[in-house]
Write a protein that holds these residues in place. Structure first.
Motif, PDB file in Angstrom:
ATOM      1  N   ASP A 277      36.570  27.769   7.615  1.00 24.18           N
ATOM      2  CA  ASP A 277      36.005  28.644   8.652  1.00 24.18           C
ATOM      3  C   ASP A 277      37.038  29.067   9.686  1.00 24.18           C
ATOM      4  O   ASP A 277      36.768  29.859  10.577  1.00 24.18           O
ATOM      5  CB  ASP A 277      34.873  27.936   9.405  1.00 24.18           C
ATOM      6  N   GLY A 278      38.205  28.468   9.632  1.00 28.62           N
ATOM      7  CA  GLY A 278      39.242  28.808  10.597  1.00 28.62           C
ATOM      8  C   GLY A 278      40.576  28.350  10.053  1.00 28.62           C
ATOM      9  O   GLY A 278      40.620  27.651   9.020  1.00 28.62           O
ATOM     10  N   PHE A 279      41.685  28.736  10.689  1.00 32.40           N
ATOM     11  CA  PHE A 279      42.998  28.314  10.196  1.00 32.40           C
ATOM     12  C   PHE A 279      43.088  26.793  10.185  1.00 32.40           C
ATOM     13  O   PHE A 279      42.834  26.156  11.211  1.00 32.40           O
ATOM     14  CB  PHE A 279      44.107  28.844  11.120  1.00 32.40           C
ATOM     15  N   PRO A 280      43.425  26.181   9.041  1.00 35.21           N
ATOM     16  CA  PRO A 280      43.604  24.730   9.050  1.00 35.21           C
ATOM     17  C   PRO A 280      44.836  24.361   9.867  1.00 35.21           C
ATOM     18  O   PRO A 280      45.839  25.080   9.863  1.00 35.21           O
ATOM     19  CB  PRO A 280      43.789  24.387   7.564  1.00 35.21           C
ATOM     20  N   GLY A 281      44.756  23.266  10.589  1.00 33.04           N
ATOM     21  CA  GLY A 281      45.882  22.836  11.446  1.00 33.04           C
ATOM     22  C   GLY A 281      46.998  22.212  10.622  1.00 33.04           C
ATOM     23  O   GLY A 281      46.866  22.038   9.399  1.00 33.04           O
ATOM     24  N   GLU A 282      48.087  21.837  11.298  1.00 30.88           N
ATOM     25  CA  GLU A 282      49.268  21.312  10.597  1.00 30.88           C
ATOM     26  C   GLU A 282      48.929  20.049   9.788  1.00 30.88           C
ATOM     27  O   GLU A 282      49.302  19.935   8.619  1.00 30.88           O
ATOM     28  CB  GLU A 282      50.372  21.024  11.626  1.00 30.88           C
ATOM     29  N   ASP A 283      48.174  19.144  10.421  1.00 32.76           N
ATOM     30  CA  ASP A 283      47.880  17.876   9.731  1.00 32.76           C
ATOM     31  C   ASP A 283      46.973  18.107   8.524  1.00 32.76           C
ATOM     32  O   ASP A 283      47.180  17.528   7.460  1.00 32.76           O
ATOM     33  CB  ASP A 283      47.204  16.887  10.684  1.00 32.76           C
ATOM     34  N   GLU A 284      45.975  18.979   8.725  1.00 33.50           N
ATOM     35  CA  GLU A 284      45.047  19.251   7.618  1.00 33.50           C
ATOM     36  C   GLU A 284      45.808  19.876   6.444  1.00 33.50           C
ATOM     37  O   GLU A 284      45.630  19.505   5.282  1.00 33.50           O
ATOM     38  CB  GLU A 284      43.936  20.200   8.092  1.00 33.50           C
ATOM     39  N   GLN A 285      46.687  20.808   6.770  1.00 32.50           N
ATOM     40  CA  GLN A 285      47.475  21.451   5.706  1.00 32.50           C
ATOM     41  C   GLN A 285      48.370  20.425   5.020  1.00 32.50           C
ATOM     42  O   GLN A 285      48.463  20.387   3.789  1.00 32.50           O
ATOM     43  CB  GLN A 285      48.348  22.561   6.291  1.00 32.50           C
ATOM     44  N   THR A 286      49.023  19.594   5.820  1.00 32.56           N
ATOM     45  CA  THR A 286      49.930  18.594   5.237  1.00 32.56           C
ATOM     46  C   THR A 286      49.181  17.751   4.198  1.00 32.56           C
ATOM     47  O   THR A 286      49.684  17.481   3.108  1.00 32.56           O
ATOM     48  CB  THR A 286      50.510  17.668   6.339  1.00 32.56           C
ATOM     49  N   GLU A 287      47.975  17.350   4.562  1.00 33.10           N
ATOM     50  CA  GLU A 287      47.178  16.521   3.654  1.00 33.10           C
ATOM     51  C   GLU A 287      46.919  17.223   2.311  1.00 33.10           C
ATOM     52  O   GLU A 287      47.078  16.653   1.245  1.00 33.10           O
ATOM     53  CB  GLU A 287      45.816  16.198   4.300  1.00 33.10           C
ATOM     54  N   ILE A 288      46.517  18.522   2.401  1.00 31.86           N
ATOM     55  CA  ILE A 288      46.212  19.268   1.171  1.00 31.86           C
ATOM     56  C   ILE A 288      47.478  19.390   0.328  1.00 31.86           C
ATOM     57  O   ILE A 288      47.492  19.116  -0.876  1.00 31.86           O
ATOM     58  CB  ILE A 288      45.680  20.692   1.491  1.00 31.86           C
ATOM     59  N   TYR A 289      48.561  19.814   0.957  1.00 31.53           N
ATOM     60  CA  TYR A 289      49.813  20.047   0.222  1.00 31.53           C
ATOM     61  C   TYR A 289      50.334  18.747  -0.399  1.00 31.53           C
ATOM     62  O   TYR A 289      50.856  18.740  -1.513  1.00 31.53           O
ATOM     63  CB  TYR A 289      50.877  20.658   1.144  1.00 31.53           C
TER      64      TYR A 289
END
Ligand code: PEP
Ligand code: MG
Length: 760
Positions: free
Chosen positions: A484-496
Motif C-alpha cells: 500500500d506504500g513504499f516499503p522502507g529500507e528494513d522491509e526491503q532488506t528482508e525481502i531481498y
C-alpha cells in the motif's frame, strides 16, 4: 460535416454507450438515425460468423417480426453487395438494380431509395447499416458521410465487451450457448476451470449490477457514506500538502471537489438507488454516469471539463468502497481468472493452488499479466476483444494458451479433446523434467546458462525446481506493486535477503525499481499522455534519489550474507543516466561502509531496451560489467508498437529483422569489450527466438521458470554452428513471418515440434 450533425452523432454514440443492453443500444441507433436522416426505415445487419449469414438485428421501419429471421447470404441482395464490396452503396431506385432481391418478411416492396454502409472494425466487416426511403431518393454526400461516420463509431461501440457478448448469445441462442473466442497467447499451456471474474479497482465501468435484499440496504448506505468521508479527508490532506506548491487558484479546486462530493444531488441519488435495491458500487456507477452525461452535453467548455472531475470523484469513492469490500473468492476446484485487466494484487484473490489459467480482454503477449502467468507456469490468453466478462462468470472455460483461444461452456467433444491434450502435456512435462539436472549445453559443448526471471516470492520455489542457474532478472517493482506504500529500507532488506539466500550460491541480478509505463504503483500515481515515452524506470529514480538510495542500501545490505548479488539498471537511454546512477550507487556503498556496514561492491549491468542505447554500446561498455537486453521494451520502441495495445499487437514481434539486427549489434560491441550479454525479455523464453539468440552468440538467457526446461531442450538439440547458420540465413529474409517459420521448421525437424504447439 457541419457542427450540428457532428453533435447529433456524438449524442447518439453517447446514448449507445450508455444503453443498458445490446437490444436497447441497437434500438437507439435505428430510431435516432431514422429521425435525424428523415428516412422511412433504418436497419442493422450483423455477420453471424458460424452460419456466414447477414442477420437482421434491429430495425425501425421494417417489420419488427423479421428481426433475427432475415438471414442474407453474404453475396445476396444489396445488403450483401455492401458487405462484399466493403463500400457504401447509394441507389436512387433499388428496384432497378440487378442485385435487388425481394424479401417478403421486410415488406421491402415499398422501398426505393437505398443507402447501405459497411460496419468495419480492424479491417473486418462486422455488418451493414442501411437506410431506406419509400420514394426514389439519391442520398446526398452529407447523408453518406453521416452514415459512414456513424457506422465507424458503431463498430467500436457495438463491439464493446458487454454488447458483443450479448451479440454472441443473440446469434447463437438457437444452437446452445457454447462459444469460443480468440485473443493473443499470453502464456502457453492448456487448462480447464471455472471462470472467476475480478474487476479492476476503481474502474466504474467494470462494476457489475448486484441486487441486494432489504436487510442489506443500511449496510450498503453506511459503506457508501464512510467512503465519501474518507475521500473528503483525502482531499483535505492533499490540499494541505499542496499549499505553497500549487497556485491558490488550483488549490481552490479541492474545495470545488469537496462541494461536489457533498452535493445533495449526488448523495441523494446514490442513496435512492441503494434503497431501490442496487448495491453501493453500482448505485455509484449509475449516478456518476448520469452526472457525467449531463455535464458532457453542456455547450460550455468549462462545464464539460467538470465531467472529468465527476468521473475522478466517482473513481475515488469506488476505490474506498472496494477497499472495504475486498474479499477472497470462495473456490474449490480449478479456477480461470477473468477480467478486463488482471493486476498483480488480483492474483491473490483466489488461492494460488486453484489458479490454472488467466484470461483478459486487455493486454498483449508482453504485458505484465502475460509475464506473470508465464512466471507462474499457467496458461493465459490476453487481449480477447469484446470478452463478455459478465456473461462468463461461473462458466466452465477451456483455455488454450498456445493458440490464444478460449472455449466457454465447451461441448463434450471439445472437453474430451482438450483433456487428451492436457494429459499429453503432462507426459511432455515429465520428459522435460528429466533435463533438470542436465547442463544447458549445445551439442558441441557450448554452455549457455539459463536464469530465471522472478519478482514474486511465490516464484522462488518453481525457479529453483526448474534447475535455473540463478536469477537473471529480479523485478524489484513487484514487491512494491503489491503493497500500500513504499516499503522502507528494513522491509526491503528482508525481502531481498530472502531472495538472495534462497538462490545462493547462484547469482541473482536485481533490477532497480522499474515503475512507470504500464507499471504504476497505486500509491504513486503518474498521469501522462504517453507513459511509455515518459517518466519511467531510471528516470524516476534519478529524480527521486531518496527512493533510489533507500533501495540500493537495502539491496547492498541484503547481500552481506551471501554475496551473490548483481545489480542492473533499467530504461537507460543516455550516458548521463548511467553516470548519475553510478554516483548514487557509490554514495550508498560509501555511506554504508562509513556506518560500519561492510558491503561488497557488486557487478553492475545495464538493460538495453531503448534503441538509443544500442548505438552507444561502446560508451556504455566502458562504464559497466554486463548487459541484458530487455527485448520486450526494445521491440516496442524499435517498432513503435505499444506492447500492451492489442490494436497493434499484430505488429509487435521480437523476431522482426530490425530487432534481431539490433541485438546482434549489441552482442558484437559488448564482446569487443569483453562484456557478457544476456537477454531477459520474453523472447529468451520462447524456444523459437531463443534459438536465434544462441546463434547470435548470446552468453546467457533469462526467462520465466516455466520456460527454462523447454529452452534447455532446444539448446541441447543443436550445435552452436547450426544456430549460427540459421541466424545468418534468417537475416537474409525480409519478413518476420518467414524468419519465424524458418526457426519453427528447424525445431520441428529436430523433433521439438511440441514446443510450438499444444500436445505432444
Ligand atoms: C523488457 O523490457 O524486456 C524487460 C525484461 O523488462 P520489463 O518487461 O519488466 O519491462
Ligand atoms: Mg523493460
Amino acid at each position: 460535416m457541419n457542427i450540428k450533425i457532428f453533435d447529433t452523432l456524438r449524442h447518439i454514440i453517447q446514448d449507445v454507450n450508455n444503453a443498458p443492453d445490446f437490444e436497447q443500444a441497437l434500438n437507439i441507433i435505428v430510431q435516432r438515425t431514422r429521425d435525424v436522416m428523415q428516412v422511412d426505415a433504418v436497419s442493422v445487419y450483423f455477420l453471424d460468423d458460424k452460419t456466414k449469414k447477414l442477420v437482421l438485428m434491429a430495425t425501425d421501419g421494417l417489420n419488427p417480426k423479421a428481426i433475427g429471421k432475415i438471414r442474407f447470404n453474404l453475396d445476396q441482395g444489396l445488403v450483401g453487395l455492401v458487405f462484399k464490396q466493403a463500400e457504401s452503396v447509394n441507389i436512387k431506385d433499388a428496384h432497378a438494380h440487378p442485385n435487388y432481391c425481394f424479401v417478403t418478411e421486410t415488406d421491402e416492396i415499398s422501398f426505393h431509395g437505398f443507402l447501405g454502409v459497411p460496419i468495419i472494425q480492424h479491417r473486418n466487416v462486422l455488418g451493414v447499416l442501411v437506410v431506406r426511403q419509400t420514394r426514389q431518393r439519391r442520398f446526398s454526400a452529407n447523408d453518406e458521410t453521416f452514415l459512414i461516420t456513424l457506422a465507424a463509431q458503431l463498430a467500436g461501440a457495438i463491439s464493446h465487451a458487454e454488447i458483443r457478448g450479448e451479440l454472441t448469445h443473440f446469434l447463437e441462442d438457437d444452437e446452445g450457448h457454447s462459444f469460443n473466442m480468440k485473443g493473443l497467447s499470453g502464456s502457453p499451456g492448456i487448462a480447464i476451470g471455472e471462470a472467476v471474474v475480478v474487476y479492476p479497482p476503481a474502474s466504474l465501468e467494470a462494476v457489475p449490477d448486484n441486487i441486494i435484499s432489504a436487510d442489506e440496504v443500511d449496510d450498503q448506505i453506511n459503506l457508501f457514506t464512510e467512503a465519501v468521508e474518507n475521500v473528503d479527508s483525502e482531499f483535505k490532506e492533499l490540499s494541505k500538502k499542496m499549499q505553497g506548491v500549487i497556485s491558490s487558484e488550483e488549490l481552490a479546486l479541492f474545495d470545488v471537489f469537496s462541494l461536489m462530493l457533498k452535493s445533495d444531488s449526488l448523495i441523494d441519488s446514490i442513496i435512492k438507488r441503494i434503497k431501490a435495491g442496487q448495491w453501493a458500487q453500482a448505485a455509484l456507477r449509475e449516478t456518476i454516469g448520469e452526472h457525467v452525461k449531463q455535464f458532457d452535453e453542456m455547450d460550455d467548455a468549462y462545464f464539460r471539463e467538470r465531467a472529468i472531475d465527476i468521473k475522478d470523484l466517482g473513481r475515488r469513492i469506488l476505490m474506498h468502497l472496494q477497499l472495504q469490500t475486498t474479499a477472497l473468492h470462495e473456490v474449490s476446484g480449478p479456477v480461470v481468472l477473468v477480467g478486463e485487466e488482471i493486476t498483480v494484487s488480483q492474483f491473490s484473490e483466489v488461492p494460488l493452488e486453484n489458479l490454472v489459467a488467466i484470461i483478459s480482454s486487455k493486454g498483449s503477449a508482453s504485458s505484465h499479466v502475460a509475464i506473470l502467468s508465464r512466471a507462474l507456469g499457467i496458461a493465459s490468453v490476453v487481449g480477447i476483444d469484446n470478452l463478455p466478462v459478465n456473461h462468463i462468470k461461473g462458466q466452465q472455460i477451456v483455455v488454450d494458451g498456445y493458440n490464444g483461444q478460449i472455449y466457454v461452456k465447451p461441448s463434450v467433444v471439445i472437453l474430451d479433446e482438450f483433456r487428451r491434450l492436457i494429459s499429453e502435456e503432462k507426459l511432455l512435462d515429465d520428459e522435460l523434467n528429466e533435463l533438470i539436472d542436465k547442463p544447458s549445453e549445445t551439442l558441441d559443448g557450448v554452455h549457455i546458462p539459463l536464469y530465471a526471471n522472478t519478482g514474486l516470492l511465490q516464484d522462488i520455489s518453481p525457479s529453483l525446481k526448474c534447475g535455473a542457474e540463478g536469477v537473471g532478472l529480479y523485478r524489484t517493482e513487484v514487491p512494491f506493486l503489491i503493497r500500500d506504500g513504499f516499503p522502507g529500507e528494513d522491509e526491503q532488506t528482508e525481502i531481498y535477503k530472502q531472495v538472495l539466500q534462497s538462490f545462493s550460491p547462484r547469482p541473482v541480478t536485481f533490477r532497480t525499481l522499474d515503475i512507470g509505463g504500464d507499471k504504476a504503483l497505486p500509491y504513486f500515481p503518474i498521469v501522462e499522455d504517453n507513459p511509455f515515452l515518459g517518466w519511467r524506470g531510471i528516470r524516476i529514480m534519478l529524480d527521486h534519489p531518496e527512493i533510489f538510495l533507500t533501495q540500493i542500501r537495502a539491496i547492498l545490505k541484503a547481500n552481506i550474507y551471501e554475496n551473490n548479488l548483481r545489480l542492473m539498471l533499467p530504461m537507460i537511454s543516455d550516458i548521463s543516466e548511467v553516470d548519475m546512477a553510478l554516483e548514487l550507487i557509490n554514495k550508498a556503498h560509501k555511506d554504508l561502509n562509513d556506518e560500519g556496514i561492510d558491503t561488497a561492491y557488486p557487478l553492475i549491468g545495464l538493460m538495453i531496451e531503448v534503441p538509443s542505447a544500442v548505438y552507444q554500446m561502446d560508451a556504455l561498455a566502458k562504464r559497466v560489467d554486463f548487459f541484458s537486453v530487455g527485448s520486450n521494451d526494445l521491440t516496442q520502441y524499435l517498432l513503435a508498437v505499444d506492447r500492451n495495445n492489442k490494436q497493434v499487437a499484430g505488429l509487435y514481434n521480437s523476431m522482426h529483422p530490425s530487432v534481431l539486427m539490433s541485438i546482434q549489434q549489441v552482442v558484437k560491441v559488448a564482446h569487443k569489450h569483453n562484456k557478457p550479454v544476456s537477454v531477459c525479455g520474453e523472447m529468451a523464453g520462447d524456444p523459437v527466438s531463443a534459438l536465434a539468440l544462441v546463434g547470435m552468440g548470446i552468453d546467457s538467457l533469462s526467462m520465466s521458470s516455466g520456460s527454462v526446461l523447454k529452452v534447455k531442450w532446444t539448446i541441447r538439440s543443436f550445435t552452436q554452428q547450426q544456430t549460427k547458420e540459421l541466424i545468418d540465413k534468417a537475416l537474409t529474409l525480409e519478413n518476420v513471418s518467414d524468419i519465424r517459420l524458418l526457426f519453427e521448421k528447424s525445431l520441428d525437424a529436430a523433433g521439438l515440434g511440441s514446443l510450438v504447439r499444444a500436445g505432444k
